[in-house]
Design a protein around this motif. Structure first.
Motif, PDB file in Angstrom:
ATOM      1  N   UNK A  94       0.855  -1.189   0.000  1.00 52.08           N
ATOM      2  CA  UNK A  94       0.000   0.000   0.000  1.00 52.08           C
ATOM      3  C   UNK A  94       0.892   1.241   0.000  1.00 52.08           C
ATOM      4  N   UNK A  95       0.698   2.081  -0.994  1.00 54.11           N
ATOM      5  CA  UNK A  95       1.395   3.359  -1.067  1.00 54.11           C
ATOM      6  C   UNK A  95       0.493   4.458  -0.509  1.00 54.11           C
ATOM      7  N   UNK A  96       1.069   5.362   0.263  1.00 53.14           N
ATOM      8  CA  UNK A  96       0.317   6.520   0.738  1.00 53.14           C
ATOM      9  C   UNK A  96       0.623   7.691  -0.195  1.00 53.14           C
ATOM     10  N   UNK A  97      -0.341   8.024  -1.019  1.00 51.18           N
ATOM     11  CA  UNK A  97      -0.228   9.123  -1.961  1.00 51.18           C
ATOM     12  C   UNK A  97      -0.886  10.360  -1.355  1.00 51.18           C
ATOM     13  N   UNK A 104       2.873   8.027  -7.894  1.00 53.20           N
ATOM     14  CA  UNK A 104       2.604   6.868  -7.036  1.00 53.20           C
ATOM     15  C   UNK A 104       1.331   6.148  -7.463  1.00 53.20           C
ATOM     16  N   UNK A 105       0.319   6.917  -7.868  1.00 55.14           N
ATOM     17  CA  UNK A 105      -0.923   6.295  -8.323  1.00 55.14           C
ATOM     18  C   UNK A 105      -0.694   5.496  -9.598  1.00 55.14           C
ATOM     19  N   UNK A 157      -2.015  -1.456  -3.918  1.00 56.52           N
ATOM     20  CA  UNK A 157      -3.055  -0.441  -3.842  1.00 56.52           C
ATOM     21  C   UNK A 157      -2.491   0.845  -3.246  1.00 56.52           C
ATOM     22  N   UNK A 158      -3.327   1.852  -3.181  1.00 57.80           N
ATOM     23  CA  UNK A 158      -2.868   3.189  -2.814  1.00 57.80           C
ATOM     24  C   UNK A 158      -3.986   3.918  -2.070  1.00 57.80           C
ATOM     25  N   UNK A 177      -4.894  -2.581  -7.558  1.00 60.83           N
ATOM     26  CA  UNK A 177      -4.631  -1.495  -8.508  1.00 60.83           C
ATOM     27  C   UNK A 177      -5.516  -0.272  -8.296  1.00 60.83           C
ATOM     28  N   UNK A 178      -6.099  -0.118  -7.106  1.00 63.90           N
ATOM     29  CA  UNK A 178      -6.991   1.016  -6.872  1.00 63.90           C
ATOM     30  C   UNK A 178      -6.289   2.112  -6.059  1.00 63.90           C
TER      31      UNK A 178
END
Length: 248
Positions: free
Chosen positions: A135-138, A159-160, A178-179, A236-237
């Motif tokens: 999980x990326x924090x955008x 990042x997205x 996901x993000x 991928x969301x």
């Protein structure tokens, strides 16, 4: 949302959203590897965690060429990594007239290149019978336009895009990517943003949040959901966590 016995790497765990994520994940049963540059701050986070088996792993993620090997070393020393949360990032509010190469390099290295480099190490020698999760924090800055925040927004939009690309590339490794994209959250970074603006500018930003500013725990809840088996068919969301900002 049971994360018992999952080992999860959290970058940016020294404060703010990263610290809130680490605390919540530990409460859900995970063993957390805390990353940041300041060992003393990481130890403060560690003191707030539930359970045991947690580790402080200070490292400067700006050293992108060394990150993959660093992750491999973490796995060798502490055991298999089930998930990775990338909370680390910087935000420097500057208008385009103050743009230079150094600002670009620092922002893109820390906010974007580090995410790819750690993911490179994370995917090695996977047990494909176990579903992994990243999980990326955008930020919603990657979805909207904000004066003086253009470069930061570009890095978060990156990042997205990285989320979508890696989600497809890492399917064969049984890794979901996901993000989350928070609006303004009451953290140390928000305080620094406030200092860089006039009072009127900052109040205008606050007024754009119909439900008020978020708390780090609001973002941590979304991150924990995306990491957990409750989200095992979500990939991928980018999930906005923004208190109605985008509807405003």
């Amino acid at each position: 949302m049971n994360l018992s016995d999952k080992r999860i790497l959290v970058t940016g765990a020294s404060a703010g959203i990263g610290r809130a994520c680490a605390v919540l994940l530990s409460q859900l049963g995970a063993k957390v590897i805390l990353n940041g540059r300041n060992l003393a701050a990481l130890e403060q986070t560690a003191a707030e965690l539930s359970g045991d088996g947690h580790v402080c792993a200070p490292f400067d993620i700006a050293a992108t060429d060394k990150l993959s090997e660093w992750v491999k070393a973490l796995i060798k020393e502490h055991g298999y990594l089930d998930s990775f949360v990338h909370c680390a990032g910087i935000q420097v509010t500057k208008p385009i007239r103050l743009f230079d190469q150094a600002l670009f390099n620092e922002t893109m290295h820390i906010n974007l290149a580090s995410a790819m480099a750690i993911s490179k190490g994370f995917r090695l020698k996977r047990d494909r019978s176990k579903q992994g999760s990243i999980v990326f924090v955008s930020s919603i800055a990657g979805l909207i336009g904000q004066t003086g925040n253009t470069l930061y927004g570009a890095s978060k939009a990156g990042l997205m895009s990285l989320t979508r690309g890696l989600a497809m590339e890492l399917l064969r490794d049984n890794i979901r990517v996901n993000c989350v994209a928070p609006a303004l959250v009451a953290t140390e970074m928000a305080k620094r943003t406030q200092v860089s603006m006039t009072e009127a500018q900052f109040q205008h930003m606050v007024n754009q949040h119909p439900m008020g500013l978020g708390q780090p725990e609001d973002v941590a809840n979304a991150v924990a959901f995306l990491l957990s088996d409750a989200a095992k068919w979500i990939n991928a969301v980018t999930l906005p966590v923004e208190g109605g900002y985008l509807a405003n």
